[in-house]
Design an enzyme around this catalytic site. Structure first.
Site, PDB file in Angstrom:
ATOM      1  N   GLY A 184     -13.800 -51.534  -2.249  1.00  0.00           N
ATOM      2  CA  GLY A 184     -14.140 -50.196  -2.761  1.00  0.00           C
ATOM      3  C   GLY A 184     -12.973 -49.584  -3.529  1.00  0.00           C
ATOM      4  O   GLY A 184     -11.968 -50.250  -3.796  1.00  0.00           O
ATOM      5  N   ASN A 220     -19.526 -55.105   2.467  1.00  0.00           N
ATOM      6  CA  ASN A 220     -20.941 -55.486   2.296  1.00  0.00           C
ATOM      7  C   ASN A 220     -21.444 -55.183   0.889  1.00  0.00           C
ATOM      8  O   ASN A 220     -22.642 -55.266   0.632  1.00  0.00           O
ATOM      9  CB  ASN A 220     -21.824 -54.800   3.353  1.00  0.00           C
ATOM     10  CG  ASN A 220     -21.930 -53.303   3.151  1.00  0.00           C
ATOM     11  OD1 ASN A 220     -21.251 -52.726   2.277  1.00  0.00           O
ATOM     12  ND2 ASN A 220     -22.758 -52.647   3.944  1.00  0.00           N
ATOM     13  N   PHE A 264     -11.847 -48.619   5.997  1.00  0.00           N
ATOM     14  CA  PHE A 264     -12.378 -47.752   4.938  1.00  0.00           C
ATOM     15  C   PHE A 264     -13.906 -47.712   4.933  1.00  0.00           C
ATOM     16  O   PHE A 264     -14.476 -46.744   4.434  1.00  0.00           O
ATOM     17  CB  PHE A 264     -11.994 -48.290   3.548  1.00  0.00           C
ATOM     18  CG  PHE A 264     -10.541 -48.206   3.215  1.00  0.00           C
ATOM     19  CD1 PHE A 264      -9.967 -47.002   2.851  1.00  0.00           C
ATOM     20  CD2 PHE A 264      -9.743 -49.331   3.219  1.00  0.00           C
ATOM     21  CE1 PHE A 264      -8.630 -46.911   2.515  1.00  0.00           C
ATOM     22  CE2 PHE A 264      -8.402 -49.259   2.892  1.00  0.00           C
ATOM     23  CZ  PHE A 264      -7.838 -48.047   2.534  1.00  0.00           C
ATOM     24  N   SER A 278      -9.992 -37.400   6.087  1.00  0.00           N
ATOM     25  CA  SER A 278     -10.035 -36.552   4.887  1.00  0.00           C
ATOM     26  C   SER A 278      -9.544 -35.145   5.209  1.00  0.00           C
ATOM     27  O   SER A 278      -9.697 -34.665   6.352  1.00  0.00           O
ATOM     28  CB  SER A 278     -11.489 -36.493   4.408  1.00  0.00           C
ATOM     29  OG  SER A 278     -11.679 -35.447   3.500  1.00  0.00           O
ATOM     30  N   TYR A 311     -21.310 -35.826   6.008  1.00  0.00           N
ATOM     31  CA  TYR A 311     -20.193 -36.698   5.613  1.00  0.00           C
ATOM     32  C   TYR A 311     -18.893 -36.190   6.237  1.00  0.00           C
ATOM     33  O   TYR A 311     -18.163 -36.938   6.892  1.00  0.00           O
ATOM     34  CB  TYR A 311     -20.041 -36.765   4.081  1.00  0.00           C
ATOM     35  CG  TYR A 311     -18.674 -37.232   3.677  1.00  0.00           C
ATOM     36  CD1 TYR A 311     -18.336 -38.584   3.750  1.00  0.00           C
ATOM     37  CD2 TYR A 311     -17.675 -36.328   3.287  1.00  0.00           C
ATOM     38  CE1 TYR A 311     -17.059 -39.019   3.445  1.00  0.00           C
ATOM     39  CE2 TYR A 311     -16.398 -36.751   2.986  1.00  0.00           C
ATOM     40  CZ  TYR A 311     -16.097 -38.094   3.062  1.00  0.00           C
ATOM     41  OH  TYR A 311     -14.827 -38.507   2.770  1.00  0.00           O
ATOM     42  N   LYS A 342     -16.127 -37.639   9.574  1.00  0.00           N
ATOM     43  CA  LYS A 342     -14.665 -37.813   9.606  1.00  0.00           C
ATOM     44  C   LYS A 342     -14.087 -37.113  10.845  1.00  0.00           C
ATOM     45  O   LYS A 342     -13.193 -37.639  11.505  1.00  0.00           O
ATOM     46  CB  LYS A 342     -14.023 -37.263   8.330  1.00  0.00           C
ATOM     47  CG  LYS A 342     -14.417 -38.025   7.073  1.00  0.00           C
ATOM     48  CD  LYS A 342     -13.976 -39.485   7.158  1.00  0.00           C
ATOM     49  CE  LYS A 342     -14.466 -40.321   5.991  1.00  0.00           C
ATOM     50  NZ  LYS A 342     -14.272 -41.774   6.187  1.00  0.00           N
ATOM     51  N   PHE A 384      -6.071 -36.129   0.671  1.00  0.00           N
ATOM     52  CA  PHE A 384      -6.472 -35.006  -0.174  1.00  0.00           C
ATOM     53  C   PHE A 384      -7.309 -35.601  -1.317  1.00  0.00           C
ATOM     54  O   PHE A 384      -8.195 -36.395  -1.024  1.00  0.00           O
ATOM     55  CB  PHE A 384      -5.242 -34.157  -0.510  1.00  0.00           C
ATOM     56  CG  PHE A 384      -4.854 -33.355   0.724  1.00  0.00           C
ATOM     57  CD1 PHE A 384      -4.386 -34.011   1.878  1.00  0.00           C
ATOM     58  CD2 PHE A 384      -5.068 -31.996   0.795  1.00  0.00           C
ATOM     59  CE1 PHE A 384      -4.132 -33.309   3.069  1.00  0.00           C
ATOM     60  CE2 PHE A 384      -4.801 -31.286   1.970  1.00  0.00           C
ATOM     61  CZ  PHE A 384      -4.331 -31.946   3.101  1.00  0.00           C
ATOM     62  N   ARG A 387     -20.049 -23.956  -6.926  1.00  0.00           N
ATOM     63  CA  ARG A 387     -20.819 -25.021  -6.280  1.00  0.00           C
ATOM     64  C   ARG A 387     -20.813 -24.740  -4.780  1.00  0.00           C
ATOM     65  O   ARG A 387     -19.759 -24.461  -4.211  1.00  0.00           O
ATOM     66  CB  ARG A 387     -20.129 -26.365  -6.574  1.00  0.00           C
ATOM     67  CG  ARG A 387     -20.817 -27.583  -6.027  1.00  0.00           C
ATOM     68  CD  ARG A 387     -20.145 -28.869  -6.503  1.00  0.00           C
ATOM     69  NE  ARG A 387     -18.856 -29.120  -5.881  1.00  0.00           N
ATOM     70  CZ  ARG A 387     -18.142 -30.228  -6.031  1.00  0.00           C
ATOM     71  NH1 ARG A 387     -18.588 -31.195  -6.818  1.00  0.00           N
ATOM     72  NH2 ARG A 387     -16.973 -30.377  -5.423  1.00  0.00           N
TER      73      ARG A 387
HETATM   74  N1  UFG Z   1     -15.476 -29.603 -10.055  1.00  0.00           N
HETATM   75  C1  UFG Z   1     -15.898 -28.956 -11.203  1.00  0.00           C
HETATM   76  N2  UFG Z   1     -16.760 -29.625 -12.024  1.00  0.00           N
HETATM   77  C2  UFG Z   1     -17.227 -30.869 -11.758  1.00  0.00           C
HETATM   78  C3  UFG Z   1     -16.793 -31.520 -10.567  1.00  0.00           C
HETATM   79  C4  UFG Z   1     -15.926 -30.827  -9.731  1.00  0.00           C
HETATM   80  O1  UFG Z   1     -15.510 -27.823 -11.480  1.00  0.00           O
HETATM   81  O2  UFG Z   1     -18.017 -31.403 -12.541  1.00  0.00           O
HETATM   82  C5  UFG Z   1     -14.533 -28.881  -9.172  1.00  0.00           C
HETATM   83  C6  UFG Z   1     -15.074 -28.659  -7.783  1.00  0.00           C
HETATM   84  O3  UFG Z   1     -15.870 -27.487  -7.737  1.00  0.00           O
HETATM   85  C7  UFG Z   1     -13.780 -28.555  -6.984  1.00  0.00           C
HETATM   86  C8  UFG Z   1     -12.820 -29.499  -7.718  1.00  0.00           C
HETATM   87  O4  UFG Z   1     -13.388 -29.694  -9.008  1.00  0.00           O
HETATM   88  O5  UFG Z   1     -13.288 -27.267  -7.070  1.00  0.00           O
HETATM   89  C9  UFG Z   1     -12.681 -30.829  -7.038  1.00  0.00           C
HETATM   90  O6  UFG Z   1     -13.977 -31.336  -6.776  1.00  0.00           O
HETATM   91  P1  UFG Z   1     -14.243 -32.833  -6.321  1.00  0.00           P
HETATM   92  O7  UFG Z   1     -15.715 -32.991  -6.173  1.00  0.00           O
HETATM   93  O8  UFG Z   1     -13.527 -33.783  -7.219  1.00  0.00           O
HETATM   94  O9  UFG Z   1     -13.504 -32.917  -4.920  1.00  0.00           O
HETATM   95  P2  UFG Z   1     -13.722 -32.044  -3.598  1.00  0.00           P
HETATM   96  O10 UFG Z   1     -12.433 -31.337  -3.349  1.00  0.00           O
HETATM   97  O11 UFG Z   1     -14.956 -31.267  -3.598  1.00  0.00           O
HETATM   98  O12 UFG Z   1     -13.974 -33.250  -2.583  1.00  0.00           O
HETATM   99  C10 UFG Z   1     -13.047 -33.572  -1.650  1.00  0.00           C
HETATM  100  C11 UFG Z   1     -13.166 -35.053  -1.293  1.00  0.00           C
HETATM  101  C12 UFG Z   1     -14.436 -35.316  -0.553  1.00  0.00           C
HETATM  102  C13 UFG Z   1     -14.560 -34.352   0.585  1.00  0.00           C
HETATM  103  C14 UFG Z   1     -14.532 -32.946   0.060  1.00  0.00           C
HETATM  104  C15 UFG Z   1     -14.699 -31.932   1.160  1.00  0.00           C
HETATM  105  O13 UFG Z   1     -13.136 -35.849  -2.456  1.00  0.00           O
HETATM  106  O14 UFG Z   1     -14.407 -36.639  -0.063  1.00  0.00           O
HETATM  107  O15 UFG Z   1     -13.287 -32.728  -0.573  1.00  0.00           O
HETATM  108  O16 UFG Z   1     -14.705 -30.671   0.682  1.00  0.00           O
HETATM  109  F1  UFG Z   1     -15.676 -34.505   1.283  1.00  0.00           F
END
Ligand code: UFG
Length: 345
Positions: free
Chosen positions: A11, A33, A81, A125, A150, A154, A178, A294
């Protein structure tokens, strides 16, 4: 050097960790897998490191098979993982996530216990902190029930491993990642996208390439410096090297030990700063619009990285510029690959 089992080793984070382990001199056995990757990743790993890992394609929930493999190969430590990782999908199909993520974890734990109490490095996470009240967030911050199944897998995963470690089954280091981004500088491995991406940086690179017309920035009225959310983005190779440091440490721990360690840079970057930094690093333009928030997004999360530095003797070293150059290089290579259309999991 010890032989290490990497579950989910084909992965995104797993494949980079396999390369980092090989570079550090470890022998690697992978079980994957192929639920969210392609078998070709094995060739890519070999191209980078010059060594083909031993790879078996099966589900680590098959505990008997896993245990036989561990014993036949003489595995001395496990990095786990193998798990599903899409937050949205987990909300739509919670049982799929609990069955897979908890089932695989219990199977790995039993196999580790019954094969000589092998140390486990677990893929956790920063989601365990929710929307932290104090920043940077350290490992003693309260664990907050997650809004998504999800995230909850964790939290529960850490609890299961803590109880098993307390019972003397094995030592555990749980790495609380992070936001991993970027790809190996060779452009050979990175995050495969089987459909719509789920994270910010693939959206940025797909917009820069013209595959998408614009990036939607989710929320611009948060109480942050520019109104957009703040995260701690870490180069996936830095994260991979953190696993090598953690495994080295775990191999020296006695059973009964459980430690959770943040793996981040310690620096918060807003979504808008990410877009601007990408444009500066690559000279490309990323058209964007400010959109609604979001659901479920934390406002700001970044790591206190002190425990990793003091205890694991590891710290992130790659700059955001370098990370964006590697992410863009990967995006260009990804466009040339023939990736089957299927759902990400
Ligand atoms: N974002 C945008 N536009 C997009 C995609 C993301 O503005 O098209 C913003 C999100 O709102 C957020 C930031 O970019 O503010 C980061 O978003 P990600 O989806 O890349 O990452 P997250 O922080 O939401 O996700 C992380 C981990 C996940 C975990 C999650 C829990 O990657 O595995 O935190 O909150 F589950």
């Amino acid at each position: 050097m010890a032989k290490i089992l990497v579950t989910g080793g084909l992965g995104y984070i797993g494949s980079h960790t396999v390369v980092a382990l090989q570079e550090a001199g470890y022998e690697v056995v992978v079980v994957d897998n192929l639920s969210n990757t392609l078998a070709e990743v094995e060739d890519s790993i070999e191209k980078i490191s010059g060594t083909r890992p031993i790879v078996h394609h099966f589900d680590v929930a098959e505990q008997g098979k896993l245990q036989n493999l561990i014993q036949d190969e003489g595995v001395e430590g496990i990095i786990h993982f193998a798990a599903f990782l899409q937050v949205n999908e987990s909300v739509e199909n919670p049982l799929k996530y609990y069955e897979n993520n908890i089932g695989t974890l219990v199977s790995v734990g039993k196999a580790a216990r019954d094969s000589g109490n092998l140390p486990i490095v677990f893929s956790s996470s920063c989601t365990v902190y929710g929307n932290p009240e104090t920043l940077p967030v350290d490992e003693n911050a309260p664990i907050v029930n997650s809004e998504s199944p999800y995230g909850q897998t964790k939290i529960v995963g850490e609890q299961i491993l803590k109880h098993a470690a307390d019972a003397g089954d094995f030592p555990v280091i749980s790495l609380r990642y992070f936001n991993p981004i970027g790809a190996h500088p060779s452009g050979e491995i990175g995050e495969l996208q089987f459909g719509e991406p789920h994270h910010l940086v693939p959206y940025i690179t797909e917009t820069a390439s013209g595959k998408r017309s614009e990036l939607k920035i989710f929320g611009s009225d948060y109480p942050t410096s520019d109104g957009t959310c703040v995260r701690d983005y870490i180069h996936v190779m830095d994260l991979a090297e953190a696993h090598v440091a953690a495994m080295k440490k775990a191999l020296s721990l006695k059973r009964g030990n459980f430690e959770a360690v943040n793996i981040g840079t310690g620096k918060g970057t807003s979504v808008l700063e990410m877009v601007k930094s990408f444009e500066n690093a690559t000279g490309l333009e990323v058209p964007y619009v400010l959109a609604d928030r979001r659901a479920g997004d934390a406002i700001a999360v970044y790591a206190s990285a002190g425990k990793a530095k003091d205890w694991l003797k590891w710290e992130a070293s790659r700059s955001l510029d370098e990370t964006f150059r590697d992410a863009w290089n990967w995006e260009k290579n990804l466009a040339k690959k023939n990736i089957p259309e299927r759902e990400n999991v």
